[in-house]
Structures are given as C-alpha cells and as structure tokens.
Design an enzyme around this catalytic site. Structure first.
Site, mmCIF file in Angstrom:
data_model
loop_
_atom_site.group_PDB
_atom_site.id
_atom_site.type_symbol
_atom_site.label_atom_id
_atom_site.label_comp_id
_atom_site.label_asym_id
_atom_site.label_seq_id
_atom_site.Cartn_x
_atom_site.Cartn_y
_atom_site.Cartn_z
ATOM 1 N N GLN A 144 -10.178 18.888 1.268
ATOM 2 C CA GLN A 144 -10.708 18.614 -0.059
ATOM 3 C C GLN A 144 -10.696 19.872 -0.930
ATOM 4 O O GLN A 144 -10.961 20.967 -0.459
ATOM 5 C CB GLN A 144 -12.142 18.071 0.053
ATOM 6 C CG GLN A 144 -12.245 16.667 0.588
ATOM 7 C CD GLN A 144 -11.967 16.534 2.071
ATOM 8 O OE1 GLN A 144 -12.005 17.523 2.805
ATOM 9 N NE2 GLN A 144 -11.696 15.319 2.527
ATOM 10 N N GLU A 162 3.553 5.925 -4.952
ATOM 11 C CA GLU A 162 2.225 5.818 -5.552
ATOM 12 C C GLU A 162 1.242 6.443 -4.567
ATOM 13 O O GLU A 162 0.540 5.739 -3.828
ATOM 14 C CB GLU A 162 1.882 4.349 -5.822
ATOM 15 C CG GLU A 162 2.736 3.683 -6.874
ATOM 16 C CD GLU A 162 2.416 4.206 -8.275
ATOM 17 O OE1 GLU A 162 1.297 4.704 -8.474
ATOM 18 O OE2 GLU A 162 3.285 4.112 -9.147
ATOM 19 N N PRO A 163 1.183 7.765 -4.526
ATOM 20 C CA PRO A 163 0.487 8.466 -3.441
ATOM 21 C C PRO A 163 -1.033 8.483 -3.562
ATOM 22 O O PRO A 163 -1.644 9.455 -4.004
ATOM 23 C CB PRO A 163 1.065 9.885 -3.526
ATOM 24 C CG PRO A 163 1.406 10.046 -4.973
ATOM 25 C CD PRO A 163 1.879 8.707 -5.434
ATOM 26 N N HIS A 164 -1.651 7.396 -3.134
ATOM 27 C CA HIS A 164 -3.104 7.320 -3.121
ATOM 28 C C HIS A 164 -3.659 7.922 -1.826
ATOM 29 O O HIS A 164 -2.926 8.148 -0.855
ATOM 30 C CB HIS A 164 -3.556 5.866 -3.246
ATOM 31 C CG HIS A 164 -3.125 5.219 -4.515
ATOM 32 N ND1 HIS A 164 -3.699 5.506 -5.731
ATOM 33 C CD2 HIS A 164 -2.164 4.283 -4.759
ATOM 34 C CE1 HIS A 164 -3.119 4.787 -6.680
ATOM 35 N NE2 HIS A 164 -2.180 4.049 -6.122
ATOM 36 N N GLU A 165 -4.967 8.117 -1.801
ATOM 37 C CA GLU A 165 -5.652 8.603 -0.606
ATOM 38 C C GLU A 165 -6.104 7.376 0.200
ATOM 39 O O GLU A 165 -7.291 7.046 0.274
ATOM 40 C CB GLU A 165 -6.837 9.482 -1.013
ATOM 41 C CG GLU A 165 -7.333 10.390 0.082
ATOM 42 C CD GLU A 165 -8.273 11.464 -0.442
ATOM 43 O OE1 GLU A 165 -9.141 11.904 0.333
ATOM 44 O OE2 GLU A 165 -8.140 11.857 -1.627
ATOM 45 N N GLN A 176 -9.175 7.150 3.245
ATOM 46 C CA GLN A 176 -10.511 7.701 3.070
ATOM 47 C C GLN A 176 -11.618 6.652 3.151
ATOM 48 O O GLN A 176 -12.801 6.998 3.244
ATOM 49 C CB GLN A 176 -10.611 8.420 1.729
ATOM 50 C CG GLN A 176 -10.514 7.499 0.515
ATOM 51 C CD GLN A 176 -10.724 8.241 -0.791
ATOM 52 O OE1 GLN A 176 -11.580 9.120 -0.880
ATOM 53 N NE2 GLN A 176 -9.939 7.918 -1.804
#
Length: 267
Positions: free
Chosen positions: A14, A33-36, A39
């Site tokens: 982070q 579409e590089p999301h996390e 998490q």
C-alpha cells in the site's frame, strides 16, 4: 503468434505508487482494466477497513483515530463465478488483462482459488495462473523510502481517501501518531520482504518499477510495461493522478524520525 504475455499483475504494498501505475495503464485503453480484485473480504465484500489494519493493537489513542467497522454483506459468489468475473472485468477490448495484488491479499487469493476445479497446484503462483488462465507478466512496484510510505498510509487510513485530488483538504483531518505510523511501517517492510522471498523461491524476475522513477516520469514507467506486453509505448499518458505528498507529510516524516530514534523504534 506473439509470445508476449496477454496479462499482467502489479505486485505491491500500500502507498507504493501502484495506483498511479495501474490508473495510467488503464488510461491507455489497451492495457486491461487493472482493478485491485483480490482485496475484498468474503465475509463483508469490503476491502480491509482502517481498524482491521490494527488488529492486535490495544492503544486507544491510536484506535480512536480510526473509523468504526462497517458490517458489510457476505459474498455469495462461488469460486468459479469469482474467477470468471475477475477474468471478464480485468480485460480490455483487445484481450489484455490487468490487475493488482498486495501481499496481505495473498491469503484471500489462495483461499478463494482453493475452491476452483482442476487446480494446477496449491501455491500462490498456481493460484494466480488458475484464476487468470495463464502466467501473467509480474510487475513489482516498490518504494524504497518506507517511512514516507508509512506516513502516507497512516494519513490514508484515517481519512479513507486514497488518491489525489480528492485527498486535498481531506488529509487535514488526519492526526500524527508515532505508534500508528510505526505499526504500518512494520507491515509495509514485512510485505516487501515477503514479495522478494517469493520471487527468489519461484525464480521469478519481475519487471521492477521504483516509486522514485514512477513519480518522476510515470509516462516512461508505463511505457516500459507496455513494451513488455508487446503494446505501443507511445500511448502512455501524461500523469493521470497528482502526488499526495505535501509539506505536512514531510513534516510528519521528520517528526517520526526523531520520535523513532528517541523511542527505539526500528526503521
């Protein structure tokens, strides 16, 4: 047929600059579409909340600065639905997939992947491959100055604002606390160590992105990733986010270094 990877996974901790990198890659329109994706806790469908970063901390002077927990709603997705959604939502129209993974999220990934049929293995690398359907390009974003990173993290968990420009002004509600910063500093150092141990154990040489280089020239950093994917680096955009570090952050860093030395807190 090109032997270039058709997917990439940004590995980070982070406040390392990973959001700047993935948002810049998304802005190209050709780099997924590089999301996390990894998490979200299945029991709440939410990302870890501020107080969850401080599990085991009993000092009320720290906890009182953090928002109370929200209940959320349990996830009802099956492992296969979860995998299929991640594959679908992370892909741009040209077939490139992108995502981001923090070390603290790896247990969640392993746990969810364990429910998939026809597993290729039980370790983290196998889980990644089984979820994505292929081995991605691993992109490691790291920030050498861990104290600045921890200060940024401490401000973010208090304000629950994670990116500029929305953070302007919101950060003024955050309060300095040496123990809050020290706790997050230990977490960040541990995450970076675990990533490097995993790379060594798996003989993985990731594409390295240093925060200093990313902050200085995000366009060049994005171009490096695009080249590794066999994409046109000239579409790398100008910076899409503002830096959140400010005079207040720098003042807190200086204060923490003094307090840490006086209290014997390892850096």
């Amino acid at each position: 047929m090109s032997d270039r990877p058709r997917s990439y996974l940004v590995l980070a901790s982070q406040r390392s600059g990973s959001t700047l990198l993935v948002e810049s890659l998304r802005a190209t329109g050709i780099a997924g579409e590089p999301h996390e994706f990894f998490q979200y806790l299945p029991e709440t469908s939410l990302a870890p909340q501020p107080r969850q970063w401080f599990a085991g901390v009993e000092d009320e002077s720290v906890l009182e600065l953090l928002a109370p927990l929200r209940a959320g709603e349990p996830s009802t997705e099956t492992a296969e639905q979860w995998r299929d959604r991640i594959r679908r939502e992370g892909r741009s129209s040209n077939g490139i997939w992108g995502g981001k993974l923090m070390w603290n999220q790896t247990p969640l990934l392993l746990d969810r992947a364990a429910g998939l049929p026809e597993r290729s293995g039980t370790g983290l690398r196998a889980a990644i491959v089984d979820v994505l359907g292929e081995e991605p390009l691993f992109v490691h974003v790291h920030r050498p100055d861990k104290v600045h990173q921890a200060v940024s993290f401490w401000r973010a968990v208090q304000t629950r604002v994670w990116r500029a420009p929305a953070a302007r002004g919101s950060g003024d509600t955050a309060r300095y606390h040496v123990l809050g910063i020290a706790h997050l500093l230990r977490i960040l150092k541990e995450q970076d160590a675990r990533w490097r141990e995993w790379f060594a154990a798996e003989s993985i040489t990731p594409l390295e992105v240093n925060y200093r280089d990313l902050a200085a020239d995000s366009t060049a950093a994005v171009g490096k990733v695009l080249l590794e994917l066999g994409l046109d680096p000239s579409v790398a955009p100008a910076p899409v986010l503002e830096r959140q570090a400010d005079v207040r952050s720098n003042t807190w860093v200086e204060r923490f270094l003094i307090d840490a030395a006086e209290q014997g807190i390892p850096l």
